[in-house]
Design an enzyme around this catalytic site. Sequence first.
Site, PDB file in Angstrom:
ATOM      1  N   GLY A 153       0.828  -1.198   0.000  1.00 40.46           N
ATOM      2  CA  GLY A 153       0.000   0.000   0.000  1.00 40.46           C
ATOM      3  C   GLY A 153       0.867   1.254   0.000  1.00 40.46           C
TER       4      GLY A 153
ATOM      5  N   SER B   4       6.794  -4.503  -0.722  1.00 40.56           N
ATOM      6  CA  SER B   4       6.453  -3.157  -1.168  1.00 40.56           C
ATOM      7  C   SER B   4       6.314  -2.247   0.066  1.00 40.56           C
ATOM      8  CB  SER B   4       5.171  -3.207  -2.012  1.00 40.56           C
ATOM      9  OG  SER B   4       4.976  -1.996  -2.690  1.00 40.56           O
ATOM     10  N   TRP B   5       5.199  -1.522   0.216  1.00 41.26           N
ATOM     11  CA  TRP B   5       5.002  -0.761   1.460  1.00 41.26           C
ATOM     12  C   TRP B   5       5.087  -1.689   2.663  1.00 41.26           C
ATOM     13  CZ3 TRP B   5       4.937   2.996   4.791  1.00 41.26           C
ATOM     14  CH2 TRP B   5       4.114   2.941   5.913  1.00 41.26           C
TER      15      TRP B   5
ATOM     16  N   ASP C 184      11.848  -5.094 -11.419  1.00 42.30           N
ATOM     17  CA  ASP C 184      10.876  -4.365 -10.589  1.00 42.30           C
ATOM     18  C   ASP C 184      10.990  -2.882 -10.918  1.00 42.30           C
ATOM     19  OD1 ASP C 184       9.391  -3.104  -8.621  1.00 42.30           O
ATOM     20  OD2 ASP C 184      10.114  -4.372  -6.995  1.00 42.30           O
TER      21      ASP C 184
ATOM     22  N   HIS D 248       7.512  -6.988  -9.322  1.00 39.01           N
ATOM     23  CA  HIS D 248       7.318  -6.362  -8.019  1.00 39.01           C
ATOM     24  C   HIS D 248       6.452  -7.164  -7.061  1.00 39.01           C
ATOM     25  CE1 HIS D 248       6.894  -3.048  -5.158  1.00 39.01           C
ATOM     26  NE2 HIS D 248       5.577  -3.190  -5.206  1.00 39.01           N
TER      27      HIS D 248
END
Length: 308
Positions: free
Chosen positions: A37, A104-105, A258, A286
């Site tokens: 996110g 990711s986040w 990515d 990713h």
Amino acid sequence: MANPRACGHLDCGDGHQVWWELTGNPAGVPVVVVHGGPGGSIRPYYRRLIDPDRQQGVFFDQRGCGKSLPAGALDHNTTPDLVADMERLRDHLGFERWIVLGGSWGSTLALTYAEAHPERVAGLVVSGVYLARAFDVWWWWQGGGHVFPEVFAARDAWLPAAERGDPRSAFVHRILDPDPAIHRPAAHILGMAESQTLDLWPAAPGDDPCGITDAAVQSARIFAHFEAHDYFFAPDQLLRDARRLAGIPGAIIAGRSDMCTPPQSAWDLAQVWTDARLHIVPAAGHRWNDEQLCRPIIAELARLAGAG
């Protein structure tokens, strides 16, 4: 995918109820999975990262996300709040320590949690590393345009000409506007652009700004909220504090292709967190729906769980 064997809402204070799920072997090594996110949620395909015979998966939707309540809430929704929620969840479930996995986040939040509570982390695996530095922000908003010139040009062409030099401020301001007539189309345009950077073979984006779902709008507004506050970090905080990870075994995994979070950040983290194994995976992107990226994640979780 099997249904979770236990689930529920955890009262985290400030009016927030965080949704959690458990899968796998109740006697297995706990692995908490931190979604992306900001504004993402648990995805069913995350469960395949967990060995159901030897591990137990702990999944949760961050504040305002997924099944957590209230949906889309921005008040009392900060990075320190999310770290505190993870500690509440660990204590609620009765785990002394757990392995932490984030992408990711989720890698950002997993690293922040581990830096704050290293004694609770039996192992740490991060992929799609986002360190929230000036470089990382620049790449996401502008640098990636060197690889996706037509995608970024179409995104920015939607803005008034005077605002195209700073698309970050322009989109964040619009997405946080309370008027749906302003924030819904801005969320749609930004989401279309982002979707083209996440996978090696991305699906064609839709072109109807009215077709964006309420959940996608809520996700975009949480993302913009964290962007507006620089993710609630001091400059370079996450990499500077990575020295606190010393002694934690783990892995840093990056897809060579990515384009959302390029391998440079994984490399930079590996220079400080020397207890981690670095994997740069050829032909991987990713997200965790990428089979090439998932293989080393599953292998590293198995290694860490076996050592626990």
